[in-house]
Design an enzyme around this catalytic site. Structure first.
Site, mmCIF file in Angstrom:
data_model
loop_
_atom_site.group_PDB
_atom_site.id
_atom_site.type_symbol
_atom_site.label_atom_id
_atom_site.label_comp_id
_atom_site.label_asym_id
_atom_site.label_seq_id
_atom_site.Cartn_x
_atom_site.Cartn_y
_atom_site.Cartn_z
ATOM 1 N N LYS A 4 -4.103 -11.293 -29.171
ATOM 2 C CA LYS A 4 -3.857 -12.458 -30.023
ATOM 3 C C LYS A 4 -2.606 -12.158 -30.852
ATOM 4 O O LYS A 4 -2.402 -11.018 -31.285
ATOM 5 C CB LYS A 4 -5.051 -12.570 -30.963
ATOM 6 C CG LYS A 4 -5.537 -13.955 -31.225
ATOM 7 C CD LYS A 4 -6.798 -13.849 -32.082
ATOM 8 C CE LYS A 4 -7.395 -15.192 -32.338
ATOM 9 N NZ LYS A 4 -7.813 -15.896 -31.133
ATOM 10 N N GLY A 42 -4.214 -21.814 -36.006
ATOM 11 C CA GLY A 42 -3.331 -21.511 -37.121
ATOM 12 C C GLY A 42 -2.953 -20.049 -37.266
ATOM 13 O O GLY A 42 -2.772 -19.571 -38.387
ATOM 14 N N ASN A 77 6.063 -14.706 -29.690
ATOM 15 C CA ASN A 77 5.513 -16.054 -29.693
ATOM 16 C C ASN A 77 6.469 -16.952 -30.474
ATOM 17 O O ASN A 77 6.374 -17.076 -31.690
ATOM 18 C CB ASN A 77 4.118 -16.021 -30.331
ATOM 19 C CG ASN A 77 3.474 -17.391 -30.379
ATOM 20 O OD1 ASN A 77 4.073 -18.399 -29.995
ATOM 21 N ND2 ASN A 77 2.251 -17.450 -30.869
ATOM 22 N N CYS A 122 4.458 -21.390 -30.990
ATOM 23 C CA CYS A 122 3.175 -21.901 -31.475
ATOM 24 C C CYS A 122 3.384 -23.175 -32.302
ATOM 25 O O CYS A 122 4.129 -23.172 -33.278
ATOM 26 C CB CYS A 122 2.445 -20.866 -32.324
ATOM 27 S SG CYS A 122 0.859 -21.485 -32.910
ATOM 28 N N LYS A 152 7.837 -15.949 -25.047
ATOM 29 C CA LYS A 152 6.862 -17.003 -24.734
ATOM 30 C C LYS A 152 7.397 -18.340 -25.218
ATOM 31 O O LYS A 152 7.651 -18.531 -26.417
ATOM 32 C CB LYS A 152 5.527 -16.688 -25.404
ATOM 33 C CG LYS A 152 4.477 -17.778 -25.278
ATOM 34 C CD LYS A 152 3.455 -17.470 -24.218
ATOM 35 C CE LYS A 152 2.365 -18.499 -24.084
ATOM 36 N NZ LYS A 152 1.028 -17.954 -24.325
ATOM 37 N N ASN A 164 3.428 -22.073 -23.642
ATOM 38 C CA ASN A 164 2.434 -22.154 -24.703
ATOM 39 C C ASN A 164 1.815 -23.554 -24.647
ATOM 40 O O ASN A 164 2.137 -24.344 -23.760
ATOM 41 C CB ASN A 164 3.108 -21.898 -26.062
ATOM 42 C CG ASN A 164 2.136 -21.349 -27.107
ATOM 43 O OD1 ASN A 164 1.001 -21.800 -27.197
ATOM 44 N ND2 ASN A 164 2.583 -20.387 -27.876
ATOM 45 N N THR A 165 0.949 -23.880 -25.600
ATOM 46 C CA THR A 165 0.300 -25.189 -25.579
ATOM 47 C C THR A 165 1.325 -26.313 -25.684
ATOM 48 O O THR A 165 2.390 -26.151 -26.267
ATOM 49 C CB THR A 165 -0.703 -25.330 -26.737
ATOM 50 O OG1 THR A 165 -0.035 -25.002 -27.953
ATOM 51 C CG2 THR A 165 -1.890 -24.413 -26.534
ATOM 52 N N GLY A 198 -0.555 -22.266 -17.967
ATOM 53 C CA GLY A 198 -0.755 -23.667 -18.349
ATOM 54 C C GLY A 198 -1.629 -24.383 -17.342
ATOM 55 O O GLY A 198 -1.156 -24.803 -16.289
#
Lengths: 323, 273
Positions: free
Chosen positions: A41, A68, A121, A124, A159, A186-187, A238
């Site tokens: 994470k 978050g 990251n 996000c 990422k 990522n999302t 994804g």
């Protein structure tokens, strides 16, 4: 075994960051369940609780989340680093920061704890001041990648977010700045779900990143675009939940395939299942993973096996990736 | 019908205030539920928390709240007509055995997840319930089965621990060559469940306990509730002895909201804020 940036992985499947990645014990279990590369994470510069609930909601066709970026903070994970020191599996450490300086500070510290890879990251969507800002701007992506690259001793993975207007250009900026691989995506979104009885967004943060089957076509397109823009390998993530999804992702140009939301739909054993399905598909089609990587970039409906005409097709493309 | 995706908005249909500490909210909805499972309860604008189902009928279910934190104190003020979001059920629930040689050990509000289990077990079970004082005994007249009480102050039943009575009963069965327990079920403070587990281990009796950890998704992806390599929301919340033996975090470590592992005592005081 698969060789990836100088490390040996038992298969091409990757645990996406943010899923089950917060302890050595659970990472070990995911590896044992058939995952070739597990990702922690995202680790941040300071202790952070993340948002209030609801933070993660399943919509059936995928999930929406705004957890978050909770993190103990890189300096408060001694026991975890200690446990991970003795691991017998490859480890990808995801990190985040709110500035180039914070990214560098976390990266330098984490690199000294010997993960096999560090993933930045920069994508996000679930914090107002972290992550995604870097992933939608070429200059910012270049700056943070270059700064992190300078202070770490392990390969660097960037990422990316599908929110970037031209993800190929962001990937190219990261490659130019020294990234060793790209992880995409990522999302997506962010999106929103409103409860019509109370007239309120369901997530406490209101907006949240979309994942799972509903975003697979976006992820496939992003990896396809990135493959044409860079020569470094791509981890395609994804909406992958089956072996055939993985094949599709390889054809778009991925060298490895990541999964996250799939754990919701098929459990932790999804890694073993997808690995088996992937191998069955490859065997039934008398081909290999290496041979299908980027296969969708060959001219449509290619029927020729003449090496000269294939070479000509390939050289006419903007960029060619070597698996 | 409640399901495990987007919250279904449900109006509180009934409310029972058992005493100053415990309140049960009822909802007139069908839910496919197995004793020991839990739901996520969303109070819009406040937060969303896991609650076990403590009453279950075909078109009605209830959750019992101990008002002690920000969320639970707010939840206890809800009245019929108020709307909350519910998703679930989640988790595995208890494995229910048919044998009359079962024991149920409840501590404090740990009675709530055990109540629908007690109603499904053979009524000849051995049933112990401990609480701080007589006033903290939940559902004092609910069950047909005989219940043995323990309190910290001796205001009801035995003054002492639930394990005092469980140990005595195990020994009695042994001494009188009566059939030993085939299963012990426990829910309560983790230190109590660990004591029950240890007692059962010593005597070679299998047990099942229901663990609690901070939760987010409820369906096994976010990792907030891991206990050793187990995911409490999907692998649990009920764990068997053979799993507990390998879970070194049991009665020792839990994650804070940030994901930081801390001693269980620190976690418990944070959770009760």
């Amino acid at each position: 075994m698969i060789s990836f940036l100088g490390k040996q992985l038992k298969n091409p499947l990757v645990l996406a960051s943010g899923i089950l990645g917060n302890s050595c014990d659970i990472l070990t279990r995911v590896h044992d369940a058939g995952c070739g590369l597990v990702t922690m994470k995202s680790i941040g510069p300071a202790p952070r609780d993340g948002h209030k609930n609801p933070t993660v909601i399943d919509l059936g066709y995928g999930m929406i989340n705004a957890v978050g970026l909770p993190s103990p903070g890189y300096a408060h994970m001694d026991a975890e680093w200690q446990a991970l020191e003795d691991r017998d599996f490859p480890l990808n450490a995801s990190i985040y920061g709110g500035s180039v300086e914070e990214f560098s500070r976390v990266a330098r510290f984490v690199s000294a704890r010997h993960p096999d890879f560090i993933e930045i990251n920069i994508s996000c969507p679930n914090s107002d001041c972290h992550g995604m800002l870097f992933g939608v701007d070429e200059k910012a992506a270049h700056a943070v990648t270059a700064a992190v690259k300078k202070v770490i001793e392990v390969p660097l993975i960037a990422k990316l977010t599908p929110a970037a207007p031209d993800i190929g250009r962001i990937a190219r900026a990261c490659e130019d700045a020294g990234a060793d691989a790209i992880c995409a995506v990522n999302t997506a979104g962010p999106g929103m779900v409103i409860d019509i009885e109370t007239k309120m967004p369901v997530l406490a943060f209101k907006k949240g990143g979309l994942s799972g089957p509903m975003i697979k076509p976006i992820a496939i397109r992003c990896v396809y675009d990135i493959f044409r823009a860079v020569s470094i390998p791509i981890i395609g993530v994804g909406g992958i939940t089956t072996g055939e999804d993985a094949v599709e992702m390889f054809m778009a140009g991925a060298t490895l395939v990541g999964m996250g939301s799939a754990v919701r739909y098929r459990g932790i054993q999804v890694f073993d299942l997808v690995n088996r399905e992937l191998n069955n598909w490859l065997a039934a089609h008398e081909t290999t993973r290496e041979a299908v990587i980027g296969a969708a970039h060959h001219p449509a409906g290619r029927t020729t096996h003449d090496p000269v005409s294939i070479a000509k097709d390939l050289s006419s493309q903007y960029r060619k990736n070597t698996p | 019908m409640i399901f495990d995706q987007k919250p279904v908005m449900a109006r509180v249909a009934g409310k029972t205030m058992h005493n100053p500490y415990f309140t049960t909210l009822f909802f007139d909805f069908a839910i496919n539920f197995h004793p020991g499972q839990f739901i996520m309860v969303w109070i819009p604008g406040v937060d969303e928390k896991p609650y076990t189902i403590s009453f279950h009928e075909k078109d009605r279910f209830g959750i019992t709240i101990e008002a002690k934190g920000i969320f639970s104190r707010r939840a206890a003020t809800l009245t019929p007509g108020d709307m909350v979001g519910i998703r679930g059920p989640f988790g595995n629930g208890f494995d229910i055995i048919a044998s009359p040689h079962a024991a149920v050990v409840a501590g404090g509000c740990g009675m709530a997840p055990l109540a629908p289990l007690v109603e499904r077990l053979d009524p000849n079970l051995f049933f112990v319930h401990g609480a701080r004082t007589k006033d903290f005994i939940l559902y004092p007249r609910r069950f047909a089965a005989k219940r043995h009480f323990t309190t910290d102050d001796g205001s009801l039943g035995h003054r002492g621990f639930v394990t005092d009575l469980l140990a005595a009963e195990i020994k009695r069965r042994m001494d009188q060559a009566q059939p030993q327990f085939d299963m012990v079920y426990a829910c309560g403070p983790e230190v109590m469940m660990h004591a029950v587990f240890t007692l059962c281990e010593v005597n070679g009796i299998p047990c099942q306990v229901s663990l609690e950890r901070y939760m987010r998704c409820g369906f096994g992806v976010c990792g907030a509730c891991v206990c050793s390599d187990r995911v409490v929301c999907t692998d649990g919340p009920v764990f068997h002895s053979d799993q507990l033996q390998k879970m070194t975090d049991f009665n020792r470590t839990a994650l804070l909201k940030s994901g930081q592992p801390v001693a269980l005592s620190e976690y418990v005081s944070w959770r009760c804020q």
